[in-house]
Design an enzyme around this catalytic site. Structure first.
Site, PDB file in Angstrom:
ATOM      1  N   GLY A 389       0.780  -1.238   0.000  1.00  0.00           N
ATOM      2  CA  GLY A 389       0.000   0.000   0.000  1.00  0.00           C
ATOM      3  C   GLY A 389       0.803   1.274   0.000  1.00  0.00           C
ATOM      4  N   VAL A 390       2.125   1.213  -0.255  1.00  0.00           N
ATOM      5  CA  VAL A 390       2.913   2.444  -0.219  1.00  0.00           C
ATOM      6  C   VAL A 390       3.083   3.060  -1.602  1.00  0.00           C
ATOM      7  CG1 VAL A 390       4.150   1.830   1.875  1.00  0.00           C
ATOM      8  CG2 VAL A 390       5.053   1.102  -0.330  1.00  0.00           C
ATOM      9  N   GLY A 391       2.521   2.425  -2.651  1.00  0.00           N
ATOM     10  CA  GLY A 391       2.535   3.038  -3.977  1.00  0.00           C
ATOM     11  C   GLY A 391       3.603   2.515  -4.903  1.00  0.00           C
ATOM     12  N   LYS A 392       4.054   1.282  -4.700  1.00  0.00           N
ATOM     13  CA  LYS A 392       5.120   0.734  -5.555  1.00  0.00           C
ATOM     14  C   LYS A 392       4.618   0.526  -6.984  1.00  0.00           C
ATOM     15  CE  LYS A 392       5.714  -2.884  -2.956  1.00  0.00           C
ATOM     16  NZ  LYS A 392       4.691  -2.586  -1.948  1.00  0.00           N
ATOM     17  N   THR A 393       3.442  -0.084  -7.108  1.00  0.00           N
ATOM     18  CA  THR A 393       2.913  -0.376  -8.447  1.00  0.00           C
ATOM     19  C   THR A 393       2.496   0.902  -9.179  1.00  0.00           C
ATOM     20  OG1 THR A 393       2.113  -2.517  -7.662  1.00  0.00           O
ATOM     21  CG2 THR A 393       1.200  -1.701  -9.716  1.00  0.00           C
ATOM     22  N   SER A 711      15.828  -8.213  17.302  1.00  0.00           N
ATOM     23  CA  SER A 711      16.031  -6.790  17.594  1.00  0.00           C
ATOM     24  C   SER A 711      15.636  -6.391  19.010  1.00  0.00           C
ATOM     25  CB  SER A 711      15.258  -5.937  16.584  1.00  0.00           C
ATOM     26  OG  SER A 711      13.877  -6.188  16.687  1.00  0.00           O
ATOM     27  N   LYS A 754      10.675   2.004  12.598  1.00  0.00           N
ATOM     28  CA  LYS A 754      10.777   2.021  14.061  1.00  0.00           C
ATOM     29  C   LYS A 754      10.842   3.449  14.591  1.00  0.00           C
ATOM     30  CE  LYS A 754      13.010  -2.513  14.346  1.00  0.00           C
ATOM     31  NZ  LYS A 754      14.236  -3.266  14.641  1.00  0.00           N
TER      32      LYS A 754
END
Length: 822
Positions: A389-393, A711, A754
């Site tokens: 959902g971050v706009g790669k496509t 981590s 993070k």
């Protein structure tokens, strides 16, 4: 005259010639009681020619022809029988008829069982139709009788000529499948030369025009010579055909059989003036002349085109061959769109379509700059990876728009067949090219922006490994000659700008990963999500739901409330759904009542539209308790804070309990932390015997959610140290890093996510490995504002920063002496 009737099909419209016991010896049999200049009824035939002396059955269909037959039969009157120039003419005029015909005498009229009428006509004398005098109720015309010039009975040459025709006819009947074998018996019994010649002309399946030519010859000798030429040709063809068929029956392979059948079809098409197949092949040949092919490709195409010409259209191979040639012609060989190399315009386009994503935009602009200077370069292989959902496509569309290139997208999610990439060999039925080649055909250019979506979700099975097939596609050194199995010739993919997208790099094979330039597309902070929603999502959803910008307004504080309370993601996909839900409810209310109850949605109104808040923002919980330390974690939906809690209980000691649905790596981190503190108890001024009298319990809240990863190592160590010393942890502090048994602090991933989680929770200071400083340097100052970073190499440094000298309220006395007294 005694007659025996034998029907034999010799035409394409159910016309038959009749073989009779009449041997042609009676010269007076052809006498007629008419003279030149008389008016006779005219019977037009479609595809049949009547010769003198020959009996011919005709199926009568036209009403006018039926009337003519019945009148002539009743009055015992002869008629003129002529052939039409075109079989399709329904109401022929003089110009539609051949002038040469025959006087016909009706022998019998038969009413057939299928309700049709068949009339048997005997040819009498040749005639010339001079004119049409009447058309109602049927054609009538003025005729001129034509005399036959026959050689004398002592003409040896003519006798030999007739015998030769008879022999050739017998050979033809013997080798032909279309002639009835009883015809040979009739020919043997014919003694009249003229009748024999006419009988052969009528019965053998020549072309209609050839029969008209034969009928128009006045000299019987010339007609016989012409007949001899035709017979020689037909006998040779019939014998060749019979010979081929004989060899085929004995031992003929599939290829020879197809070639023979194709030759037959070609001959038929030549007779008919060519077919649609030839026209299609000629069009492909002309189109091939205009293609920008190298010599190898052109030779391959022409060879395959020649193979198509030899293939029967009904053969299964025909469609495969035709599909192959059409694929070759439809591919954009040497067709390239012109790139828009205006860097300012490209930057403007990228900024307009996407908010943030600075590293990606910078890389695309670098590519444009080099292309502008060099004017020719191999396109890079870019892999955008990050959470959903971050706009790669959608970024691929913006890149295509900025470059003014064609845009194609291929989803690789769930692809498990290598043929999806490379295609099938055309020897298989139903073969087709791979999706790479099909996408280029769709794009219509050889340099599109090509999105390989979800490349991390390619799987392998018994049908091959598609990721291995992609190695050639995504290698700039190899894709200049990409080989598709169906195409079977090399195709240049070096000008294609491939952009792959992935959520998780761990599932991508190493060799494939090595061929791509990795660019991380990290999650958005709340401020970025607000801007994306305001500039992109809200206008998009307003249009999708039939609303105008003036109908509904979503202020920034409302958008922020949606992001914080109703979504938990790195991207904006869930945010888009929530905005759509609000606008749909508004649209329904307007459609029902005719007005909008609220034109501006405020944070307080969200409960009515979206229900109760689904998520609560993680908040720092203070440092009032010993053993409670704030850690930073990375999840698929972005960064989060987590709390590590340690409690002590009196007992025999030595027992460590871990809860909170922890994975194996996280459990090992807890054991490492405890063992390090046991081995270095002196640095915390701990009595070593304390571990024998107190049991330790480590818990990570939200036990229903699985947690794993290294981590939290330093977080657990600090939690243990705080609990065992009862010292407070520094306020508004969080940490992340892996711990080793020697106390070294190792770097971890997901730093940006993070940091965003820490800012949301109100954290002011963050401890991390010194090796993670390079990750911090790559992050914009906007994300780092208000945070202080402590870079450490050893756990001792963590304790020095995180633990204060102040004891917590109600601190437990962990002294061994007190524990033993109790």
């Amino acid at each position: 005259m005694k007659e025996r009737y034998l029907l034999e099909d010799v035409s394409d419209n159910n016309g038959f010639s009749l073989i009779t016991d009449y041997d042609g010896s009676d010269e007076n049999a052809f006498d007629v009681n008419i003279k030149s200049g008389e008016i006779l009824p005219v019977l037009p035939l479609r595809n049949m020619v009547l010769f003198p002396g020959v009996f011919l059955p005709i199926t009568v269909g036209r009403k006018s022809s039926l009337k003519l037959i019945h009148d002539a039969d009743k009055k015992h009157k002869d008629i003129a029988v002529v052939c039409q120039r075109s079989a399709h003419t329904e109401d022929p005029k003089l110009e539609d008829l051949h002038n040469i015909g025959t006087v016909g005498r009706i022998v019998r009229v038969l009413e057939m069982p299928d309700q049709t009428t068949t009339v048997i006509i005997q040819g009498m004398k040749r005639l010339n139709l001079k004119s049409i005098t009447d058309t109602h109720p049927y054609l009538k015309g003025e005729i001129e009788l034509l005399e036959e010039e026959t050689p004398g009975n002592n003409d040896k040459e003519f006798q030999a000529l007739v015998e030769t025709c008879k022999d050739l006819t017998m050979r033809y009947i013997k080798s032909s499948d279309t002639m009835h074998q009883d015809s040979a018996f009739a020919i043997k019994n014919i003694s009249n030369p003229m009748f024999l010649v006419n009988f052969i002309c009528s019965n053998l399946p020549f072309k209609k025009d050839e029969k008209i030519d034969l009928l128009s010859i006045n000299l019987l000798r010339e007609r016989t010579y012409r007949l001899l030429e035709i017979l020689n040709r037909e006998v040779q063809l019939a014998e060749i055909k019979a010979s081929i068929q004989m060899r085929a029956r004995e031992d003929i392979d599939q290829q020879q059989r197809e070639y023979f059948l194709q030759q037959q079809i070609k001959t038929i098409q030549d007779e008919l003036g060519g077919g649609g197949q030839e026209q299609e092949i000629e069009e492909m040949r002309q189109k091939a002349e205009r293609m920008r092919w190298n010599l190898e490709v052109r030779e391959t195409f022409m060879k395959e085109l020649a193979k198509l010409e030899r293939t029967h259209p009904q053969s299964p191979d025909y469609s495969v061959q035709l599909n192959y040639l059409q694929t070759m012609l439809n591919l954009p060989w040497g067709v390239y769109t012109t790139d828009n190399l205006n860097l300012k315009n490209a930057e403007k386009t990228l900024n307009k379509d996407h908010y943030g994503l600075e590293k990606v935009k910078e890389r695309i602009l670098e590519h444009l700059a080099v292309l502008k200077l060099k004017d020719d370069m191999k396109s890079p292989i870019i892999c955008l990876y990050g959470p959903p959902g971050v706009g790669k496509t959608s970024l691929g569309k913006s890149i295509a728009s900025a470059l003014k290139r064609k845009y194609v997208r291929m989803s690789l999610g769930g692809v498990h067949d290598e043929a999806e990439i490379r295609g099938h060999r055309k020897t298989y039925i139903g073969a087709m090219p791979g999706r790479i080649i099909k996408s280029l055909i769709k794009a219509g250019a050889s340099n599109p922006v090509f999105i390989l979506d979800e490349i991390d979700k390619v799987s392998a099975d018994r049908q091959g490994d598609p990721s291995s097939a992609l190695l050639e596609v995504l290698d700039p050194e190899q894709n200049t000659s990409f080989h598709d199995n169906f195409l079977d010739v090399d195709y240049d993919l070096s000008k294609v700008l491939f952009i792959a997208t992935a959520n998780n790099l761990n599932t991508i094979p190493g060799p494939l990963l090595d061929r791509m330039e990795l660019i991380e597309v990290s999650g958005y902070i709340t401020e970025e999500k607000v801007e994306i929603a305001r500039k992109h999502l809200v206008p998009k959803e307003l249009e999708a739901n039939g609303l105008k910008k003036t109908n509904i307004k979503l202020p920034k504080d409302t958008l922020e409330a949606i992001i914080e309370s109703y979504t938990r993601e790195s991207g904006v996909r869930e945010l888009e759904k929530k905005i759509g839900k609000i606008l749909r409810k508004s649209a329904r209310q307007y459609a029902t009542d005719g007005y909008f109850a609220k034109t501006e949605i405020k944070p307080a109104d969200l409960y009515d539209f979206l229900g109760a808040p689904e998520y609560t923002r993680d908040k720092y919980q203070g440092n009032e308790y010993a053993g409670v330390v704030t850690g930073l974690a990375w999840t698929a939906v972005g960064g989060e804070i987590l709390f590590v809690e340690t409690s002590l209980s009196r007992g025999k000691g030595g027992r460590l309990t871990l809860t909170g649905n922890l994975g194996d790596v996280m459990k090992e981190s807890a054991m490492l932390a405890l063992e390090y503190i046991k081995a270095h108890a002196s640095i915390l001024n701990l009595d070593e015997e304390i571990f024998d009298n107190w049991n330790i319990h480590i818990h990570v809240p939200e036990g229903a959610i699985p947690k794993d990863g290294p981590s939290a190592g330093i977080t657990m160590a600090t939690s243990l140290a705080s609990a065992l010393t009862q010292r407070k942890v520094k306020a508004n502090l969080a940490m992340t890093g892996e711990i080793t048994l020697r106390g070294k602090v190792l770097p971890v991933g997901g730093i940006k996510e993070k940091i965003l989680a820490a800012k949301r929770a109100g954290i002011k200071e963050i401890i991390m490995s010194a090796e993670n400083k390079k990750n911090i340097d790559e992050i914009q100052d906007l994300y780092l504002k208000g945070l202080t970073f402590h870079y450490v190499n050893d756990i001792k440094e963590v304790f020095a920063i995180a633990l204060t000298n102040e004891k917590v309220a109600d601190a437990i006395d962990l002294s061994v002496k007190k524990a033993s007294q109790e």
